[in-house]
Motif scaffolding. Structure first.
Motif, PDB file in Angstrom:
ATOM      1  N   ALA A  99      -1.314 -14.228 -29.138  1.00 46.39           N
ATOM      2  CA  ALA A  99      -1.227 -14.243 -30.604  1.00 46.39           C
ATOM      3  C   ALA A  99      -1.605 -12.880 -31.179  1.00 46.39           C
ATOM      4  O   ALA A  99      -0.943 -12.378 -32.100  1.00 46.39           O
ATOM      5  N   ILE A 100      -2.641 -12.252 -30.644  1.00 47.49           N
ATOM      6  CA  ILE A 100      -3.051 -10.925 -31.114  1.00 47.49           C
ATOM      7  C   ILE A 100      -1.957  -9.900 -30.812  1.00 47.49           C
ATOM      8  O   ILE A 100      -1.641  -9.049 -31.656  1.00 47.49           O
ATOM      9  N   ALA A 101      -1.365  -9.973 -29.619  1.00 44.74           N
ATOM     10  CA  ALA A 101      -0.294  -9.038 -29.260  1.00 44.74           C
ATOM     11  C   ALA A 101       0.918  -9.202 -30.175  1.00 44.74           C
ATOM     12  O   ALA A 101       1.511  -8.204 -30.617  1.00 44.74           O
ATOM     13  N   LEU A 102       1.291 -10.439 -30.472  1.00 45.46           N
ATOM     14  CA  LEU A 102       2.439 -10.671 -31.364  1.00 45.46           C
ATOM     15  C   LEU A 102       2.145 -10.173 -32.779  1.00 45.46           C
ATOM     16  O   LEU A 102       3.017  -9.577 -33.424  1.00 45.46           O
ATOM     17  N   ALA A 103       0.925 -10.399 -33.266  1.00 44.36           N
ATOM     18  CA  ALA A 103       0.562  -9.939 -34.607  1.00 44.36           C
ATOM     19  C   ALA A 103       0.578  -8.412 -34.668  1.00 44.36           C
ATOM     20  O   ALA A 103       1.069  -7.820 -35.635  1.00 44.36           O
ATOM     21  N   LEU A 104       0.066  -7.768 -33.632  1.00 46.10           N
ATOM     22  CA  LEU A 104       0.063  -6.304 -33.599  1.00 46.10           C
ATOM     23  C   LEU A 104       1.486  -5.756 -33.536  1.00 46.10           C
ATOM     24  O   LEU A 104       1.829  -4.793 -34.230  1.00 46.10           O
ATOM     25  N   GLY A 105       2.326  -6.370 -32.709  1.00 47.79           N
ATOM     26  CA  GLY A 105       3.721  -5.942 -32.618  1.00 47.79           C
ATOM     27  C   GLY A 105       4.461  -6.127 -33.933  1.00 47.79           C
ATOM     28  O   GLY A 105       5.247  -5.271 -34.340  1.00 47.79           O
ATOM     29  N   LEU A 155       6.149  -3.179 -36.257  1.00 46.26           N
ATOM     30  CA  LEU A 155       7.543  -3.280 -36.692  1.00 46.26           C
ATOM     31  C   LEU A 155       7.659  -3.181 -38.213  1.00 46.26           C
ATOM     32  O   LEU A 155       8.542  -2.483 -38.731  1.00 46.26           O
ATOM     33  N   ILE A 156       6.760  -3.835 -38.935  1.00 46.66           N
ATOM     34  CA  ILE A 156       6.769  -3.771 -40.401  1.00 46.66           C
ATOM     35  C   ILE A 156       6.514  -2.346 -40.872  1.00 46.66           C
ATOM     36  O   ILE A 156       7.213  -1.843 -41.763  1.00 46.66           O
ATOM     37  N   PHE A 157       5.529  -1.667 -40.275  1.00 41.37           N
ATOM     38  CA  PHE A 157       5.258  -0.273 -40.664  1.00 41.37           C
ATOM     39  C   PHE A 157       6.457   0.623 -40.375  1.00 41.37           C
ATOM     40  O   PHE A 157       6.790   1.503 -41.170  1.00 41.37           O
ATOM     41  N   PHE A 158       7.131   0.410 -39.234  1.00 44.13           N
ATOM     42  CA  PHE A 158       8.299   1.211 -38.894  1.00 44.13           C
ATOM     43  C   PHE A 158       9.416   1.001 -39.906  1.00 44.13           C
ATOM     44  O   PHE A 158      10.001   1.967 -40.413  1.00 44.13           O
TER      45      PHE A 158
END
Length: 54
Positions: free
Chosen positions: A25-31, A35-38
């Motif tokens: 869950a932490i990895a998906l949230a970070l990814g 993606l949103i910042f990009f």
């Protein structure tokens, strides 16, 4: 003198499963955040960023 490290207790199967789910869950949230910042950065730069002289 007392040992400063607490005694290690092996994790149960349920605890290992919960830890794994939490890590995913932490990895998906970070990814998703990356993606949103990009996407926001590219949107803010605009389409003309590709039409620059080299």
């Amino acid at each position: 003198m007392q040992d400063p490290l607490p005694a290690y207790r092996p994790l149960t199967e349920e605890e290992e499963r919960r830890r794994r789910k939490r890590s995913v869950a932490i990895a998906l949230a970070l990814g998703a955040m990356v993606l949103i910042f990009f996407v926001l950065t590219i949107a803010k730069l605009g389409p003309q960023v590709l039409n620059r002289p080299l």
